[in-house]
Design a protein around this motif. Structure first.
Motif, mmCIF file in Angstrom:
data_model
loop_
_atom_site.group_PDB
_atom_site.id
_atom_site.type_symbol
_atom_site.label_atom_id
_atom_site.label_comp_id
_atom_site.label_asym_id
_atom_site.label_seq_id
_atom_site.Cartn_x
_atom_site.Cartn_y
_atom_site.Cartn_z
ATOM 1 N N ALA A 269 -7.550 -31.481 -8.692
ATOM 2 C CA ALA A 269 -7.906 -30.125 -8.286
ATOM 3 C C ALA A 269 -6.826 -29.461 -7.425
ATOM 4 N N PRO A 270 -6.167 -30.184 -6.486
ATOM 5 C CA PRO A 270 -5.109 -29.517 -5.710
ATOM 6 C C PRO A 270 -3.984 -28.983 -6.589
ATOM 7 N N ASP A 271 -3.611 -29.755 -7.617
ATOM 8 C CA ASP A 271 -2.544 -29.325 -8.517
ATOM 9 C C ASP A 271 -2.970 -28.100 -9.318
ATOM 10 N N LEU A 272 -4.223 -28.089 -9.751
ATOM 11 C CA LEU A 272 -4.698 -26.939 -10.512
ATOM 12 C C LEU A 272 -4.660 -25.684 -9.648
ATOM 13 N N LEU A 273 -5.026 -25.796 -8.384
ATOM 14 C CA LEU A 273 -4.984 -24.630 -7.514
ATOM 15 C C LEU A 273 -3.546 -24.167 -7.262
ATOM 16 N N ALA A 274 -2.601 -25.104 -7.205
ATOM 17 C CA ALA A 274 -1.193 -24.703 -7.101
ATOM 18 C C ALA A 274 -0.794 -23.890 -8.328
ATOM 19 N N SER A 275 -1.269 -24.303 -9.504
ATOM 20 C CA SER A 275 -0.998 -23.546 -10.730
ATOM 21 C C SER A 275 -1.646 -22.171 -10.680
ATOM 22 N N MET A 276 -2.843 -22.092 -10.109
ATOM 23 C CA MET A 276 -3.533 -20.806 -10.006
ATOM 24 C C MET A 276 -2.775 -19.843 -9.099
ATOM 25 N N LEU A 277 -2.230 -20.359 -8.006
ATOM 26 C CA LEU A 277 -1.449 -19.503 -7.120
ATOM 27 C C LEU A 277 -0.233 -18.939 -7.843
ATOM 28 N N ALA A 278 0.440 -19.788 -8.629
ATOM 29 C CA ALA A 278 1.604 -19.330 -9.378
ATOM 30 C C ALA A 278 1.208 -18.305 -10.434
ATOM 31 N N MET A 279 0.087 -18.540 -11.113
ATOM 32 C CA MET A 279 -0.388 -17.625 -12.147
ATOM 33 C C MET A 279 -0.783 -16.288 -11.539
ATOM 34 N N GLY B 244 -11.203 -15.240 1.320
ATOM 35 C CA GLY B 244 -10.165 -15.070 2.324
ATOM 36 C C GLY B 244 -8.809 -14.916 1.678
ATOM 37 N N PRO B 245 -7.742 -14.905 2.471
ATOM 38 C CA PRO B 245 -6.386 -14.769 1.925
ATOM 39 C C PRO B 245 -5.989 -16.017 1.148
ATOM 40 N N PRO B 246 -4.998 -15.922 0.267
ATOM 41 C CA PRO B 246 -4.557 -17.087 -0.493
ATOM 42 C C PRO B 246 -4.118 -18.219 0.438
ATOM 43 N N PRO B 247 -4.561 -19.434 0.186
ATOM 44 C CA PRO B 247 -4.137 -20.553 1.029
ATOM 45 C C PRO B 247 -2.704 -20.962 0.710
ATOM 46 N N THR B 248 -2.073 -21.619 1.643
ATOM 47 C CA THR B 248 -0.781 -22.241 1.357
ATOM 48 C C THR B 248 -1.021 -23.574 0.660
ATOM 49 N N ILE B 249 0.025 -24.101 0.059
ATOM 50 C CA ILE B 249 -0.082 -25.427 -0.550
ATOM 51 C C ILE B 249 -0.442 -26.465 0.511
ATOM 52 N N ASP B 250 0.139 -26.326 1.695
ATOM 53 C CA ASP B 250 -0.176 -27.266 2.769
ATOM 54 C C ASP B 250 -1.659 -27.229 3.130
ATOM 55 N N GLU B 251 -2.244 -26.052 3.121
ATOM 56 C CA GLU B 251 -3.672 -25.932 3.426
ATOM 57 C C GLU B 251 -4.519 -26.581 2.337
ATOM 58 N N ILE B 252 -4.118 -26.385 1.087
ATOM 59 C CA ILE B 252 -4.841 -27.011 -0.023
ATOM 60 C C ILE B 252 -4.776 -28.526 0.097
ATOM 61 N N VAL B 253 -3.596 -29.047 0.389
ATOM 62 C CA VAL B 253 -3.417 -30.495 0.522
ATOM 63 C C VAL B 253 -4.240 -31.039 1.684
ATOM 64 N N ALA B 254 -4.252 -30.308 2.792
ATOM 65 C CA ALA B 254 -4.996 -30.771 3.965
ATOM 66 C C ALA B 254 -6.490 -30.878 3.669
ATOM 67 N N ARG B 255 -6.994 -30.022 2.797
ATOM 68 C CA ARG B 255 -8.431 -30.002 2.537
ATOM 69 C C ARG B 255 -8.848 -30.814 1.313
ATOM 70 N N ALA C 13 4.130 -21.903 -5.513
ATOM 71 C CA ALA C 13 3.655 -20.626 -4.981
ATOM 72 C C ALA C 13 2.638 -20.866 -3.877
ATOM 73 N N GLY C 14 2.730 -20.077 -2.821
ATOM 74 C CA GLY C 14 1.754 -20.201 -1.743
ATOM 75 C C GLY C 14 2.184 -21.124 -0.618
ATOM 76 N N ARG C 15 3.399 -21.708 -0.693
ATOM 77 C CA ARG C 15 3.799 -22.614 0.380
ATOM 78 C C ARG C 15 3.967 -21.851 1.693
ATOM 79 N N THR C 16 4.419 -20.619 1.590
ATOM 80 C CA THR C 16 4.472 -19.778 2.778
ATOM 81 C C THR C 16 3.447 -18.675 2.636
ATOM 82 N N ARG C 17 2.946 -18.207 3.738
ATOM 83 C CA ARG C 17 1.897 -17.182 3.717
ATOM 84 C C ARG C 17 2.454 -15.863 3.204
ATOM 85 N N ARG C 18 1.799 -15.270 2.236
ATOM 86 C CA ARG C 18 2.193 -13.969 1.731
ATOM 87 C C ARG C 18 1.416 -12.893 2.490
ATOM 88 N N SER C 19 2.027 -11.741 2.603
ATOM 89 C CA SER C 19 1.328 -10.655 3.294
ATOM 90 C C SER C 19 0.274 -10.033 2.385
#
Length: 335
Positions: free
Chosen positions: A215-225, A298-309, A325-331
């Motif tokens: 699931a964490p990897d899929l969410l990383a793909s979703m952020l990129a998409m 809420g706002p898009p999570p960072t990859i670090d936040e996804i991994v932490a949870r 995508a999402g490793r740094t917070r986007r405005s």
């Protein structure tokens, strides 16, 4: 307009179902046996699985037709039963959806053929279109609301399935499966998906990813998409943790609590349709339904936040040469 369009117009996250195969194995399906056989041999078990997911809160249930194309059915000498089995798959799901007391969409599951296109394999594009069209005709005859083209790897195969949907005048959506390299087996990246959707006949109702790794990897793909197409209706149907061998069967590490948090994070990633894939039971889906009901996006999570949870990702990257995508917070926040 499809029933799925109507549900999306409610402007809330939609909940798809979980893992059909996992549910059938728990009910006695033998490894190596096609689950489509149960459409005629054990229809009550097929309906029971659908009903469990509806009771858990699913807005969308997928038919038991993932491998019901001529190429896959030929492995079991059932290639002459494509229309029959797909129609029956849709009929059984339709019966359960119509008895739900609320709108539940029946999505006609269309999986890959398992074949390679020429010149890597023997299958031609016309062969694929013909196979998917035969399947789509059965699903439409049985009452499916939409074709759910899933777990794809090759863009040509998605195009062939989309052409089949257009041929039978059915709405459709599609999802790819991404591996640890952040691509599909045939090299598609999450960022390539929206551009493909724009080339397909008709209008895909939604697009996204399913299965693959965790699931964490899929969410990383979703952020990129989402970054590639902020306005797209995205689908995420993630696996329930990591598979672990226990004797002669697999168990997935994901708990209902983990899948509930995955559902909340998916919505924050911009996903409109959330579900579970391998290992996801009705218990997990019920926890996801409860989580979505009380979640304020809420706002898009960072990859670090996804991994932490949710735990570590296995992908090397989400797209070529860049940090996921999402490793740094986007405005920019959700649309």
């Amino acid at each position: 307009m499809s029933l799925l369009d109507d549900l999306l117009a409610l402007n809330r996250p939609l909940l798809a179902d979980g893992a059909t195969g996992t549910s059938y194995f728990a009910r006695g399906l033998a490894s190596g046996d096609p689950p489509e056989l149960w459409l005629t041999e054990h229809p009550e078990r097929v309906k029971e699985v659908h009903a469990e997911f509806v009771a858990a809160g699913s807005d969308i249930i997928l038919t038991n037709s993932f491998g019901a194309n001529a190429f896959r059915l030929k492995l079991h000498d059932m290639q002459d039963r494509v229309f029959e089995l797909n129609r029956r798959a849709a009929e059984l799901a339709r019966e359960v959806a119509d008895a739900a007391g609320r709108p539940v969409a029946v999505a006609g599951s269309v999986g890959p053929t398992g074949e390679l296109f020429a010149p890597l394999g023997a299958m031609t594009y016309d062969d694929a279109v013909a196979a998917f069209t035969e399947q789509a005709k059965g699903l439409k005859a049985g009452g499916a609301d939409i074709l759910w083209i899933e777990t794809m790897s090759a863009p040509e195969e998605v195009k062939a399935a989309a052409e089949a949907a257009a041929a039978v005048d059915m709405p459709y959506c599609f999802t790819f499966s991404f591996d640890t390299a952040g691509r599909t087996m045939m090299g598609m990246k999450p960022t390539d998906v929206p551009a493909l959707g724009a080339e397909l006949p008709g209008r895909p109702v939604a697009m996204g990813g399913n299965c693959g790794v965790g699931a964490p990897d899929l969410l990383a793909s979703m952020l990129a998409m989402r970054e590639a197409a902020p306005g797209a209706v995205l689908i995420a149907k993630g696996n329930c943790g990591i598979p672990q061998v226990h004797g002669d069967h697999l168990e997935y590490s994901g708990t209902p609590e983990l899948m509930a948090d995955y559902a909340r994070l998916a919505v924050d990633c911009g996903v409109r349709i959330v579900g579970g894939c391998c290992g996801t039971t009705a218990r997990h889906v019920a926890a996801m339904a409860e989580a979505l009901a009380g979640h304020e996006p809420g706002p898009p999570p960072t990859i670090d936040e996804i991994v932490a949870r949710l735990g570590p990702t296995l992908m090397k990257h989400a797209h070529d040469g860049e940090a996921p995508a999402g490793r740094t917070r986007r405005s920019r926040r959700r649309d």
